[in-house]
Design an enzyme around this catalytic site. Structure first.
Site, PDB file in Angstrom:
ATOM      1  N   ILE A 119     -10.600-133.023 -63.459  1.00 29.88           N
ATOM      2  CA  ILE A 119     -11.910-133.623 -62.732  1.00 29.88           C
ATOM      3  C   ILE A 119     -11.818-135.646 -62.739  1.00 29.88           C
ATOM      4  CG2 ILE A 119     -13.952-134.412 -63.847  1.00 29.88           C
ATOM      5  CD1 ILE A 119     -13.767-131.078 -65.190  1.00 29.88           C
ATOM      6  N   GLU A 120     -12.277-136.075 -62.027  1.00 27.01           N
ATOM      7  CA  GLU A 120     -11.824-137.569 -62.695  1.00 27.01           C
ATOM      8  C   GLU A 120     -13.516-138.077 -62.630  1.00 27.01           C
ATOM      9  OE1 GLU A 120     -10.216-141.598 -60.005  1.00 27.01           O
ATOM     10  OE2 GLU A 120     -10.015-139.245 -59.172  1.00 27.01           O
TER      11      GLU A 120
END
Length: 125
Positions: A119-120
């Site tokens: 996840i960014e």
């Protein structure tokens, strides 16, 4: 000819445990869990959603647990995102770091969910 696609409605993550994923995303990012269809679970993000599935639930794709990699946009300062992740004991893999988003330069932090999906969370500069 202009593009035929105008936006993203939803994406699907394959996880080991749907309720563990729901709890993680609620804690880490404050996402709202919803139920749809025949008891399926999803996470609401504005007018989009992340549908959650277990391995083998959807036979039309080639899903693998933890193979997701996506970027979410925030209006909050990244310091607030980092503080929330640290408070939830979620290790940050990288960041803040400068990257290139769909609309231009972004600052990003990266972490994994319990299934290993990357996840960014990014903020436009």
């Amino acid at each position: 000819m202009s593009g035929l696609v105008s936006g993203l409605d939803h994406l699907v993550l394959t996880v080991r445990d749907v309720e563990e994923a729901v709890a993680f995303y609620a804690s880490a990012l404050g996402l709202e869990a919803i139920t749809f269809g025949a008891g399926r679970r999803a996470l609401k993000i504005g007018v989009q959603k992340i549908n959650l599935q277990t391995l083998g639930q959807e036979t039309r794709n080639h899903a693998c647990i933890g193979s997701g990699d996506f970027c979410l946009v925030t209006e909050a300062p990244l310091e607030d995102v980092i503080a929330r992740l640290e408070a939830a004991d979620i290790p940050i893999i990288e960041g803040p770091v400068e990257k290139s988003g769909a609309r231009g330069p972004i600052l990003s932090v990266y972490f994994n969910d319990p299934a290993g999906n990357l996840i960014e969370v990014s903020r436009y500069v």
